[in-house]
Design an enzyme around this catalytic site. Structure first.
Site, PDB file in Angstrom:
ATOM      1  N   SER A   1       0.836  -1.332   0.198  1.00 43.66           N
ATOM      2  CA  SER A   1      -0.136   0.052   0.049  1.00 43.66           C
ATOM      3  C   SER A   1       0.799   1.166   0.104  1.00 43.66           C
ATOM      4  CB  SER A   1      -1.006   0.085   1.118  1.00 43.66           C
ATOM      5  OG  SER A   1      -1.825  -0.997   1.111  1.00 43.66           O
TER       6      SER A   1
ATOM      7  N   ILE B   1       2.294   2.678   2.585  1.00 42.14           N
ATOM      8  CA  ILE B   1       2.338   3.459   3.692  1.00 42.14           C
ATOM      9  C   ILE B   1       3.399   3.423   4.500  1.00 42.14           C
ATOM     10  CG2 ILE B   1       0.908   3.757   5.931  1.00 42.14           C
ATOM     11  CD1 ILE B   1      -1.297   2.773   4.625  1.00 42.14           C
TER      12      ILE B   1
ATOM     13  N   HIS C   1       4.263   3.619   8.148  1.00 43.03           N
ATOM     14  CA  HIS C   1       3.507   3.865   9.330  1.00 43.03           C
ATOM     15  C   HIS C   1       3.810   4.779  10.546  1.00 43.03           C
ATOM     16  CE1 HIS C   1       0.176   1.253   8.205  1.00 43.03           C
ATOM     17  NE2 HIS C   1       1.136   0.425   7.469  1.00 43.03           N
TER      18      HIS C   1
ATOM     19  N   LYS D   1      -5.494  -3.963   9.986  1.00 49.55           N
ATOM     20  CA  LYS D   1      -5.622  -2.565  10.416  1.00 49.55           C
ATOM     21  C   LYS D   1      -6.998  -2.010   9.889  1.00 49.55           C
ATOM     22  CE  LYS D   1      -0.781  -1.633  10.836  1.00 49.55           C
ATOM     23  NZ  LYS D   1      -0.457  -2.859  10.027  1.00 49.55           N
TER      24      LYS D   1
ATOM     25  N   CYS E   1      -6.618   5.322 -18.452  1.00 50.14           N
ATOM     26  CA  CYS E   1      -6.979   4.185 -19.647  1.00 50.14           C
ATOM     27  C   CYS E   1      -6.383   2.899 -19.399  1.00 50.14           C
ATOM     28  CB  CYS E   1      -6.718   4.815 -20.768  1.00 50.14           C
ATOM     29  SG  CYS E   1      -4.840   4.570 -21.305  1.00 50.14           S
TER      30      CYS E   1
END
Length: 480
Positions: free
Chosen positions: A47, A49, A51, A251, A437
């Protein structure tokens, strides 16, 4: 056969960070990856992230290394010239009961050493995120959290490591491991690597590598997470990473802005048995949309431009497994590196460095170590004056290949010159094909550039390695 001081199995963010941390020493280091390019396993579906570190239970490796790793990203991303932004994160509560859990996370974060945490009410939350649901009651605010492109980060780690002498072998799956008189022998088919130390950073396959070596017995259970990417209209809806109050297994469903202006929503968290299951589902989409729209009602299904799934390598006990093997001297575990593994990656590399030092490996710093990478040209980030200056040096930066993301031919050429030879790798390195696209305009253009530079026939060009050829037969061939 050559003898290696250190052999690292797995070139995701964990293995890449370890290679880059150790490449400053006068050592012969080799990095093995079974896929066609680095980051093609767990890391490419991350993802992105970084943290803050309050989610992990105190006295765990996850807590210790995520907080330490978070603090390293400012200097690390400056050296590697990869985009990173400390946008902060919010854990949003909708009831009094959920606010009690927010308070628990706040206390846990303080115990873990997370700085600048705040518990905020409804008004402050609406100031930070005007598009948050009116039903939101309050939140935990952690401004030290950030976002990064995980594959670009991984590519940069490996590129810098190779620049400093690390040998990289892709499409090299480990088939057997044996303890020898001169260290540990690692086989990939008939190819043999021999090393004094072997680091197991094999992601969801780390349990199989450990078992193959006769080291610790543990189980990695793949935890599948589906995610959806929304276009840049939706990316303007939020400016922070938004979490719900967490569940026991994950989470929760998140809303994640990206450094490139899009947005991701997800992931789900479902334990599966198949380590190759990357399917997405209607059920997953509905679950993610329901939870995301509860937090930010302005999210629309028509903003979704693509979906993907990744597998988190969840170990029994849910903590990282890091350290020298008790069963096989010289074999080092870096296993069970699920979330927050990306955040912890530079700190995991530091810990592996300390393990090697404690075991007596002599570490002599190179006099010619080069910690920095040159910033790549990204036409979309330049002013007209800067573009004009760049075009005086190379005209190919003026030819647009991907209209959605404003990617030039020169950027694609740079990615290929860096060793990326599949369509996915070029996409991750440049963002060509990541726009609205999804490659409808640029796919053949990128293939043609790849063909021109490498000489690989168009019908042999793959999406992500052998077996994923894009064309069924030679293009322009007469039909039977």
């Amino acid at each position: 056969m050559a003898h290696h001081d250190i052999l690292i199995i797995g070139a995701g963010v964990t293995g890449a960070a370890i290679a880059r941390r150790l490449c400053r020493y006068d050592l012969k280091i080799t990095l093995l990856e079974k896929e066609a390019d680095v980051s093609f396993g767990t890391s490419k579906a991350n993802s992105g992230i970084i943290h803050a570190g309050f989610h992990a239970k105190p006295d765990t490796l996850k807590a210790q290394l995520s907080v330490k790793g978070n603090a390293l990203f400012d200097s690390l991303t400056r050296e590697l010239n990869v985009p990173f932004r400390r946008c902060g994160e919010l854990v949003v509560a909708f009831t009094n009961e959920e606010m009690l859990e927010v308070e628990n996370l706040y206390s846990q974060g303080l115990e873990n050493g997370v700085n600048y945490l705040e518990i905020i009410g409804r008004e402050r939350l609406r100031e930070l995120e005007p598009n948050i649901s009116e039903d939101a009651y309050g939140a935990l605010y952690a401004p030290t959290a950030g976002i990064i492109e995980p594959y670009e980060y991984c590519f940069a780690l490996v590129e810098n490591a190779v620049k400093n002498g690390v040998e990289l072998f892709t499409s090299t799956p480990v088939t057997s491991i044996r303890k020898g008189t001169n260290g540990i022998s690692v086989f990939s088919g008939k190819r043999l690597f021999q090393a004094q130390f072997v680091v197991n950073a094999a992601g969801v396959f780390a349990d199989e590598i450990s078992r193959m070596a006769g080291a610790e017995e543990f189980r990695i259970r793949p935890r599948k997470g589906e995610e959806y990417v929304l276009d840049k209209r939706a990316g303007k809806l939020v400016s922070h990473i938004i979490f719900p109050v967490p569940q026991p297994q994950s989470k929760g469903i998140l809303i994640i802005p990206t450094v490139d202006g899009t947005m991701m929503i997800g992931p789900t968290a479902k334990d599966v048995d198949d380590k190759h299951d990357l399917t997405t589902s209607r059920e997953g989409l509905e679950q993610i949309l329901q939870h995301a729209q509860k937090m930010v009602p302005g999210i629309r299904s028509k903003d979704i431009i693509t979906s993907f799934a990744g597998l988190r390598p969840a170990a029994e006990g849910e903590d990282f497994i890091i350290g020298m093997s008790d069963k096989l001297p010289g074999f080092i575990q870096a296993a069970g590196i699920q979330s927050p593994g990306l955040t912890a990656s530079p700190a995991i590399a530091e810990k592996i460095h300390d393990v090697l030092l404690d075991d007596g490996l002599r570490l002599t710093e190179k006099t010619n170590y080069m910690p920095e990478l040159k910033k790549r040209v990204k036409i979309r980030e330049l002013t007209p004056e800067q573009i004009e200056q760049v075009l005086r040096q190379r005209a190919d930066y003026g030819r647009v290949v991907c209209r959605c993301e404003e990617i030039s031919e020169g950027e694609v050429v740079d990615a290929i010159d860096s060793g990326h030879s599949t369509m996915d790798a070029i996409k991750f390195a440049t963002r060509a094909g990541m726009g609205r696209c999804q490659g409808g305009f640029c796919t053949f253009r990128v293939m043609h550039i790849l063909h021109q530079i490498t000489g690989v026939p168009l019908e042999k060009i793959t999406k992500s390695g052998a077996g994923s050829e894009i064309l069924a037969r030679k293009i322009f061939e007469e039909a039977p």
